[in-house]
Scaffold this motif. Structure first.
Motif, PDB file in Angstrom:
ATOM      1  N   LEU A  22      20.949 -40.122  -4.689  1.00 23.63           N
ATOM      2  CA  LEU A  22      22.190 -40.010  -3.897  1.00 23.63           C
ATOM      3  C   LEU A  22      21.955 -40.931  -2.447  1.00 23.63           C
ATOM      4  CD1 LEU A  22      24.824 -38.629  -3.540  1.00 23.63           C
ATOM      5  CD2 LEU A  22      23.657 -36.626  -2.269  1.00 23.63           C
ATOM      6  N   VAL A  23      20.930 -40.982  -1.876  1.00 20.95           N
ATOM      7  CA  VAL A  23      20.918 -41.761  -0.761  1.00 20.95           C
ATOM      8  C   VAL A  23      20.075 -42.775  -0.714  1.00 20.95           C
ATOM      9  CG1 VAL A  23      20.144 -41.500   1.678  1.00 20.95           C
ATOM     10  CG2 VAL A  23      21.066 -39.523   0.687  1.00 20.95           C
ATOM     11  N   SER A  24      20.549 -44.189  -0.523  1.00 15.48           N
ATOM     12  CA  SER A  24      19.775 -45.199  -0.575  1.00 15.48           C
ATOM     13  C   SER A  24      20.338 -46.253   0.507  1.00 15.48           C
ATOM     14  CB  SER A  24      19.740 -45.779  -2.126  1.00 15.48           C
ATOM     15  OG  SER A  24      21.177 -46.193  -2.312  1.00 15.48           O
ATOM     16  N   VAL A  25      19.305 -47.038   0.828  1.00 14.05           N
ATOM     17  CA  VAL A  25      19.436 -48.106   1.940  1.00 14.05           C
ATOM     18  C   VAL A  25      20.366 -49.117   1.090  1.00 14.05           C
ATOM     19  CG1 VAL A  25      18.337 -49.660   3.391  1.00 14.05           C
ATOM     20  CG2 VAL A  25      17.351 -47.362   3.108  1.00 14.05           C
ATOM     21  N   ALA A  26      21.490 -49.618   1.995  1.00 15.48           N
ATOM     22  CA  ALA A  26      22.336 -50.655   1.741  1.00 15.48           C
ATOM     23  C   ALA A  26      21.526 -51.905   1.436  1.00 15.48           C
ATOM     24  CB  ALA A  26      23.501 -50.851   2.616  1.00 15.48           C
ATOM     25  N   PRO A  27      21.929 -52.688   0.285  1.00 17.41           N
ATOM     26  CA  PRO A  27      21.271 -53.756   0.158  1.00 17.41           C
ATOM     27  C   PRO A  27      21.344 -54.652   1.183  1.00 17.41           C
ATOM     28  CG  PRO A  27      22.664 -53.305  -1.774  1.00 17.41           C
ATOM     29  CD  PRO A  27      22.740 -52.297  -0.625  1.00 17.41           C
ATOM     30  N   GLN A  81      29.931 -43.615   1.988  1.00 11.78           N
ATOM     31  CA  GLN A  81      30.048 -42.853   0.315  1.00 11.78           C
ATOM     32  C   GLN A  81      29.089 -41.567   0.284  1.00 11.78           C
ATOM     33  OE1 GLN A  81      30.328 -44.684  -3.860  1.00 11.78           O
ATOM     34  NE2 GLN A  81      28.136 -44.457  -3.405  1.00 11.78           N
ATOM     35  N   PHE A  82      27.649 -41.781   0.769  1.00  7.19           N
ATOM     36  CA  PHE A  82      26.903 -40.710   0.516  1.00  7.19           C
ATOM     37  C   PHE A  82      26.782 -39.726   1.585  1.00  7.19           C
ATOM     38  CE2 PHE A  82      24.034 -44.033   2.392  1.00  7.19           C
ATOM     39  CZ  PHE A  82      23.558 -43.108   3.395  1.00  7.19           C
ATOM     40  N   LEU A  83      27.485 -40.200   3.004  1.00  3.96           N
ATOM     41  CA  LEU A  83      27.697 -39.311   3.927  1.00  3.96           C
ATOM     42  C   LEU A  83      28.775 -38.358   3.495  1.00  3.96           C
ATOM     43  CD1 LEU A  83      27.258 -41.456   6.986  1.00  3.96           C
ATOM     44  CD2 LEU A  83      25.590 -39.930   5.987  1.00  3.96           C
ATOM     45  N   ALA A  84      29.842 -38.604   2.581  1.00  7.28           N
ATOM     46  CA  ALA A  84      30.818 -37.898   2.320  1.00  7.28           C
ATOM     47  C   ALA A  84      30.483 -36.653   1.171  1.00  7.28           C
ATOM     48  CB  ALA A  84      31.994 -38.569   2.207  1.00  7.28           C
ATOM     49  N   GLU A  85      29.364 -36.946   0.619  1.00  8.38           N
ATOM     50  CA  GLU A  85      28.916 -36.098  -0.396  1.00  8.38           C
ATOM     51  C   GLU A  85      28.620 -34.665   0.157  1.00  8.38           C
ATOM     52  OE1 GLU A  85      28.586 -36.402  -3.555  1.00  8.38           O
ATOM     53  OE2 GLU A  85      28.906 -38.428  -4.003  1.00  8.38           O
ATOM     54  N   SER A  86      29.465 -33.521  -0.592  1.00 10.30           N
ATOM     55  CA  SER A  86      29.295 -32.091  -0.155  1.00 10.30           C
ATOM     56  C   SER A  86      27.788 -31.579  -0.608  1.00 10.30           C
ATOM     57  CB  SER A  86      30.226 -31.353  -1.160  1.00 10.30           C
ATOM     58  OG  SER A  86      30.017 -31.480  -2.666  1.00 10.30           O
ATOM     59  N   ASN A  87      26.994 -32.347  -1.518  1.00  3.06           N
ATOM     60  CA  ASN A  87      25.726 -31.645  -1.839  1.00  3.06           C
ATOM     61  C   ASN A  87      24.606 -32.412  -1.127  1.00  3.06           C
ATOM     62  OD1 ASN A  87      26.187 -33.825  -3.290  1.00  3.06           O
ATOM     63  ND2 ASN A  87      25.267 -33.203  -5.207  1.00  3.06           N
ATOM     64  N   LEU A  88      25.031 -33.209  -0.181  1.00  8.40           N
ATOM     65  CA  LEU A  88      24.031 -34.204   0.570  1.00  8.40           C
ATOM     66  C   LEU A  88      22.749 -33.308   0.978  1.00  8.40           C
ATOM     67  CD1 LEU A  88      23.787 -36.973   1.549  1.00  8.40           C
ATOM     68  CD2 LEU A  88      24.710 -36.231   3.802  1.00  8.40           C
ATOM     69  N   ALA A  89      22.998 -32.183   1.729  1.00  7.81           N
ATOM     70  CA  ALA A  89      21.611 -31.472   1.984  1.00  7.81           C
ATOM     71  C   ALA A  89      20.776 -31.239   0.991  1.00  7.81           C
ATOM     72  CB  ALA A  89      22.118 -30.257   2.991  1.00  7.81           C
ATOM     73  N   SER A  90      21.328 -30.827  -0.138  1.00  7.79           N
ATOM     74  CA  SER A  90      20.743 -30.281  -1.148  1.00  7.79           C
ATOM     75  C   SER A  90      19.951 -31.264  -1.998  1.00  7.79           C
ATOM     76  CB  SER A  90      21.316 -29.268  -2.135  1.00  7.79           C
ATOM     77  OG  SER A  90      22.263 -29.991  -2.707  1.00  7.79           O
ATOM     78  N   LYS A  91      20.446 -32.440  -1.917  1.00  9.36           N
ATOM     79  CA  LYS A  91      19.919 -33.824  -2.638  1.00  9.36           C
ATOM     80  C   LYS A  91      19.085 -34.598  -1.834  1.00  9.36           C
ATOM     81  CE  LYS A  91      22.138 -32.761  -6.625  1.00  9.36           C
ATOM     82  NZ  LYS A  91      21.411 -32.569  -7.937  1.00  9.36           N
ATOM     83  N   SER A  92      18.942 -34.841  -0.540  1.00  7.08           N
ATOM     84  CA  SER A  92      18.087 -35.301   0.174  1.00  7.08           C
ATOM     85  C   SER A  92      17.744 -34.664   1.483  1.00  7.08           C
ATOM     86  CB  SER A  92      19.244 -36.579   0.541  1.00  7.08           C
ATOM     87  OG  SER A  92      20.421 -36.014   1.052  1.00  7.08           O
ATOM     88  N   THR A  93      16.818 -35.583   2.218  1.00  8.98           N
ATOM     89  CA  THR A  93      16.234 -34.896   3.461  1.00  8.98           C
ATOM     90  C   THR A  93      16.684 -35.680   4.457  1.00  8.98           C
ATOM     91  OG1 THR A  93      14.611 -36.614   3.425  1.00  8.98           O
ATOM     92  CG2 THR A  93      13.848 -34.570   2.066  1.00  8.98           C
ATOM     93  N   ALA A  94      16.836 -35.013   5.656  1.00 15.46           N
ATOM     94  CA  ALA A  94      17.254 -35.616   6.964  1.00 15.46           C
ATOM     95  C   ALA A  94      16.652 -36.689   7.210  1.00 15.46           C
ATOM     96  CB  ALA A  94      17.027 -34.767   8.225  1.00 15.46           C
TER      97      ALA A  94
END
Length: 229
Positions: A37-42, A72-85
């Motif tokens: 879900l979270v990746s660094v922009a190219p 795009q990934f900041l707006a994901e509702s499941n951000l906290a469950s799919k990635s770490t701080a």
């Protein structure tokens, strides 16, 4: 334009276009389960000057792309469950350190770290990058000031950010008063100015704010106690 320059420009456009296709391809529900879900922009891990060279005068196009990628990934509702701080902060910082001209990116990034992950300490660098990109913004330093005051209880640093906000065009008039009260409270609590505000040295106007606060602290220190002679 030389043939080589045309080739590099085309390569840049194709790279960005290909990355956008990748995002779209992985946007389905099943695909997203297997996609990070979270990746660094190219290109964002590169030096800013190198990005300026690679983009051949199209830096604004790259900033658009990197900002969309991040929001795009900041707006994901499941951000906290799919990635770490730490993962989210690293991805945000990889873009904001280049100071793209999108004010909302810094506010959304800070809000995400504070509200979703409760990592209020991670907002400071994001806000500082935002103030370098937008030295006339009052919203970015005001948001940071509120977090420092309410969540981190760092009154002197909060005062500095409120003063930076107050100095910006169109800022609310009450910000100066809030800053003054926080300076007094910080002084009474025995907070160390230099330890609290070193980061402001790199922010436009930060050195002047530091000098002003040092002067005000001296005035409070030498002022007679209430009821004294």
């Amino acid at each position: 334009m030389s043939l080589w320059r045309q080739f590099l420009t085309l390569l840049l456009v194709l790279t960005i276009f290909g990355a956008c296709i990748e995002i779209g391809t992985n946007s389905g529900k099943l695909e997203r389960q297997a996609w990070k879900l979270v990746s660094v922009a190219p290109l964002s891990s590169l030096n800013t000057n190198l990005i300026n060279v690679i983009t051949l005068g199209h830096r604004g196009l790259y900033d658009d792309f990197a900002t969309i990628w991040t929001v795009q990934f900041l707006a994901e509702s499941n951000l906290a469950s799919k990635s770490t701080a730490d993962e989210v902060y690293a991805a945000i910082d990889s873009v904001t350190r280049h100071h793209p001209k999108f004010e909302s990116l810094y506010i959304i990034g800070c809000f995400t770290m504070a509200d979703v992950f409760k990592r209020f300490d991670r907002c400071e660098k994001i806000s500082s990058d935002g103030m370098i990109a937008f030295p006339r913004s009052y919203q970015i330093p005001m948001v940071e000031g509120v977090l420092l005051m309410n969540e981190l209880k760092d009154n002197l640093k909060a005062a500095a950010f409120f003063q930076l906000a107050a100095a910006a065009p169109g800022s609310p008039k009450y910000l100066n008063s809030v800053a003054e009260k926080l300076i007094k409270k910080g002084f009474l609590d025995g907070q160390e100015l230099n330890d609290s505000l070193n980061l402001l040295r790199d922010i436009p106007g930060g050195s002047k704010i530091l000098d002003l606060m040092r002067e005000r602290l001296k005035q409070h220190e030498t002022a007679p106690a209430p009821g004294g002679q």
